[in-house]
Design an enzyme around this catalytic site. Structure first.
Site, PDB file in Angstrom:
ATOM      1  N   GLY A  33       2.645 -23.309 -13.183  1.00 54.45           N
ATOM      2  CA  GLY A  33       1.294 -23.776 -13.506  1.00 54.45           C
ATOM      3  C   GLY A  33       1.125 -25.275 -13.477  1.00 54.45           C
ATOM      4  CB  THR A  35      -1.755 -26.821  -9.238  1.00 60.44           C
ATOM      5  OG1 THR A  35      -0.702 -27.036  -8.292  1.00 60.44           O
ATOM      6  CG2 THR A  35      -3.067 -27.258  -8.623  1.00 60.44           C
ATOM      7  CB  THR A  36      -3.346 -24.776 -14.011  1.00 59.36           C
ATOM      8  OG1 THR A  36      -3.435 -23.773 -13.000  1.00 59.36           O
ATOM      9  CG2 THR A  36      -4.396 -24.516 -15.071  1.00 59.36           C
ATOM     10  CG  ASP A  58       3.354 -27.873  -3.861  1.00 59.58           C
ATOM     11  OD1 ASP A  58       3.901 -27.526  -2.788  1.00 59.58           O
ATOM     12  OD2 ASP A  58       3.377 -27.176  -4.886  1.00 59.58           O
ATOM     13  CD  GLU A 228      10.224 -16.112 -17.374  1.00 60.74           C
ATOM     14  OE1 GLU A 228      10.837 -16.298 -16.294  1.00 60.74           O
ATOM     15  OE2 GLU A 228       9.200 -15.419 -17.458  1.00 60.74           O
ATOM     16  CG  ASN A 255       1.114 -22.433 -18.315  1.00 59.85           C
ATOM     17  OD1 ASN A 255       0.291 -22.059 -19.149  1.00 59.85           O
ATOM     18  ND2 ASN A 255       0.828 -22.465 -17.026  1.00 59.85           N
TER      19      ASN A 255
END
Length: 354
Positions: A33, A35-36, A58, A228, A255
């Protein structure tokens, strides 16, 4: 783990308050995430700065998708804003744009083939040259996945190698090169001196910018990750590399966190929540002096200016689960949800019978 009171504020407010910041890098593993997060950061910065430019380096270019607007390699005003611009650049060199003649192009191509990473370094230098001529108060980089980002930080060294290689070629074959350029009708404007001058110019630009990158008053790097193992590992690697390159980093955005909300009833979600908690604890243990911002996992994608603006509140106020466990209110909401499920199931049954 440190007490909650001892931890830095769990928001990105510190980024907005640092008025001297010129360059803000947002990076991390692919698919977390970035870019968000970089889009929302640019929106928030546009609220406190005179002008903001967000650049995507990117190759996947998701910036257009995030804002639902087409962007190119020219800064474009984002719809709904008067001071936020966006551009998407390719981190690979475009030979047609680098040179002015076939002779120059072929020399650049040969150079790009002999030194690994020189093409990206040269195109990055060209982009920085362009950006420096523009008067933006703050520039946000939406970077490619971790490996590419780390290469980007090594560009000054790569250009140094390229220049050294060119100098050694010139000292060995200088006379021969001059004769060949004259023989093939390439004038001085596109000779090896012009090539060296161009490379030297790029090196100066990139060294000047690199100096700014190492200044914590001007530059910071925000790491984006998910709770993770692989993402924790990538973040640790990224933070170590940034420290090695003397680039300031004191913000981590985690995120896709599953919070203990009233609607988390599935066994799968509960299992994922327990797994995430294990890694969240490790993040807090490893980065107890960082501003760690946790963002909730949403049922929908965050795309479009309005959705980005709505989600931005979680960057400034830590997300709170909708309800506290073990209360009358929680049980009432649970009964209400079960009644709704029963009503929906009865309606479906009537449909099937009919």
């Amino acid at each position: 783990m440190a007490d909650c009171e001892d931890l830095p504020e769990a928001t990105v407010q510190n980024i907005l308050d640092q008025e001297t910041l010129k360059w803000v890098f947002v990076g991390g593993k692919g698919g977390v995430g970035k870019t968000t997060c970089s889009s929302i950061l640019s929106i928030l910065l546009a609220g406190v700065r005179s002008s903001v430019l967000i650049i995507s380096t990117d190759p996947a270019h998701n910036l257009s998708d995030a804002f639902q607007q087409r962007f190119t390699k020219t800064p474009t005003l984002v719809n709904g804003f008067t001071n936020l611009y966006a551009m998407e650049v390719d981190p690979t060199v475009d030979n047609e744009e680098v040179g002015g003649s076939e002779g120059m192009d072929s020399l650049f191509s040969e150079l790009a083939n002999t030194i690994p990473g020189i093409d990206e370094a040269m195109s990055f230098a060209e982009m920085l040259k362009l950006v420096q001529t523009m008067d933006y108060s703050c520039i946000v980089f939406d970077t490619a996945p971790t490996g590419h980002t780390l290469r980007l930080l090594q560009f000054p060294a790569t250009l140094e190698k390229g220049l050294a290689k060119m100098m050694s070629l010139k000292s060995k074959f200088g006379g021969l090169l001059s004769q060949m350029t004259r023989l093939f009708g390439i004038d001085d404007e596109f000779g090896e001196d012009a090539l060296l001058g161009r490379l030297e110019g790029m090196k100066e630009v990139i060294e000047q910018v690199n100096k700014q990158f190492k200044d914590p008053d001007l530059t910071t790097f925000i790491c984006v990750c998910i709770p993770e193992f692989l993402s924790l590992y990538e973040t640790e690697r990224l933070v170590q590399e940034l420290t090695k390159f003397e680039i300031d980093t004191h913000n981590i955005i985690i995120n896709q966190v599953i919070f203990d909300d009233d609607d988390v009833e599935s066994k799968l979600l509960k299992a994922r929540m327990r797994m995430q908690q294990k890694y969240l604890d490790q993040f807090y243990m490893l980065y107890d002096d960082f501003h760690i911002t946790k963002l909730p996992l949403l049922p929908d994608e965050v795309t479009g200016v309005e959705a980005l603006k709505a989600f931005s509140r979680h960057f400034l106020t830590p997300y709170q689960p909708a309800i506290t466990r073990g209360t009358v209110e929680e049980l009432e909401r649970k009964i209400s949800a079960l009644k709704q499920q029963l009503s929906d199931a009865e309606a479906e049954l009537e449909k099937l019978k009919g």
